[in-house]
Motif scaffolding. Sequence first.
Motif, PDB file in Angstrom:
ATOM      1  N   CYS A  16       0.833  -1.194   0.000  1.00 55.04           N
ATOM      2  CA  CYS A  16       0.000   0.000   0.000  1.00 55.04           C
ATOM      3  C   CYS A  16       0.871   1.247   0.000  1.00 55.04           C
ATOM      4  O   CYS A  16       1.933   1.284   0.632  1.00 55.04           O
ATOM      5  N   MET A 242      -3.784  -5.527   0.189  1.00 55.99           N
ATOM      6  CA  MET A 242      -4.015  -5.128   1.576  1.00 55.99           C
ATOM      7  C   MET A 242      -3.499  -6.177   2.557  1.00 55.99           C
ATOM      8  O   MET A 242      -3.194  -5.867   3.710  1.00 55.99           O
ATOM      9  N   ASN A 257      -4.369   0.308  -4.993  1.00 54.98           N
ATOM     10  CA  ASN A 257      -5.754  -0.174  -5.045  1.00 54.98           C
ATOM     11  C   ASN A 257      -6.482   0.391  -6.254  1.00 54.98           C
ATOM     12  O   ASN A 257      -7.290  -0.299  -6.887  1.00 54.98           O
ATOM     13  N   ALA A 352      -6.587   2.391   4.593  1.00 45.84           N
ATOM     14  CA  ALA A 352      -6.306   1.146   3.873  1.00 45.84           C
ATOM     15  C   ALA A 352      -6.358  -0.020   4.841  1.00 45.84           C
ATOM     16  O   ALA A 352      -5.736   0.011   5.892  1.00 45.84           O
TER      17      ALA A 352
END
Length: 425
Positions: A16, A242, A257, A352
């Motif tokens: 992320c 994730m 994402n 996230a």
Amino acid sequence: MLQKILEYELKPALGCTEPMAFGLCAASARAYAHGAVARIGIEASAAMIKGVQYVKIPNSGGRCGGRMACALGAIAGNAADGMQVFQRVQAEDAAAAERMIAAGQVRMELKEDVPRLWLRVTVTGSEGTGVAIVQDRHDNVAYLESDGNVLRDTRSAAEAEDAPDYGALSVETIWEFCTHAPLARLARAEEAVRLNTALSEEGLRQGYGMQTGKTLAESGMLGGGTAMEAVCAGCAGVDARMGGAPLAAMSNSGSGNQGVTCTAPVAAAGRRMGRSHEEIVRAAAAANLLTVFLKTRAGADEGRIAPVCGAAVAAGGAAGGIAMLRGDDADCVERMLRTVLGNVCGMVCDGAKANCAAKAGMALHGAMQALALAEAGLGADEECGIVARTAAETAGNVYRLAREGAGGTDRVLCRIEEEKQGGWR
């Protein structure tokens, strides 16, 4: 110009991009903090703290949090690796980072009155101190300092000198470019298909996070078909990302994402429909450029970390790519995007974490519904609340709502997370 936008906004990222930014900032400061690392001080905006709390860091053994990301960046990161700063992390590095945190050597605090995407890390070594600031873009190290001496300061620059002209983007120009450009000019989109499909397949194989994509694909409760396969592919890629999968995503507008959500469904739908590799690449390029188009309507930097869920917006890009595979025209996509934006404007980004995949799935389901309506000549119009005359104007309204109506959202979420955990990670 559209090729330049693809190459500027689509970048490989490991993990992320919020923890990546923490790790990159710490690695950048560590380069100028000579000797053994003694302390790490972190100051961050509410949006950055909110985004880093729960998402797992690649190669860390399932660990998460801003303090862990910074400690790993300082111990094992290399700033030259950019958005793949965690690729060198080993198990012993994660253990060392955990010891530093337990000893109180890594501290984090909320900083008010700074840009929404803002992070300052001070690394104090036994023989010197380094400071780095990331601002406006997750990989933009805008300030560097060594023992009080400023080495770089580009914080006041309106935008990066090499930034492209986003005014060149419209549904029509994207459709023209992705339909007719030589395939070589779409190389970054081709790489996005490869990386994000690999992440999606990893998520479908393994049990990452909530296993949204894998569960939807196996349960059959919501049916099958091209649309459902696209939804599962997008969810599975986000699950893996994730969940800390050690695979890079091709990010879009600073978010992996978003890159996964607008690319993996297009590739899955294209395979299901029997489309050629070239057709899939062209559709993926359209999906990614449509996502950038929507994300930059409020300015090149503001849309990167708005309170609105970015994957929900990227779902509109995915539906646009699938529309290209289905032979739809730009007018159809324009109708579809207005409907998508009107539907997702209230989906808040609360950081996230594992359920981002479920959010992406909801948005992708909605985007497929919007595409079906658009192909029938139907969709949200100016009599539908926030929806305006064009997709561009509607996107501007969405970000205006986020900016003027939900300006305190990140601070509230940040405080909620602090109270839940008895302190930030």
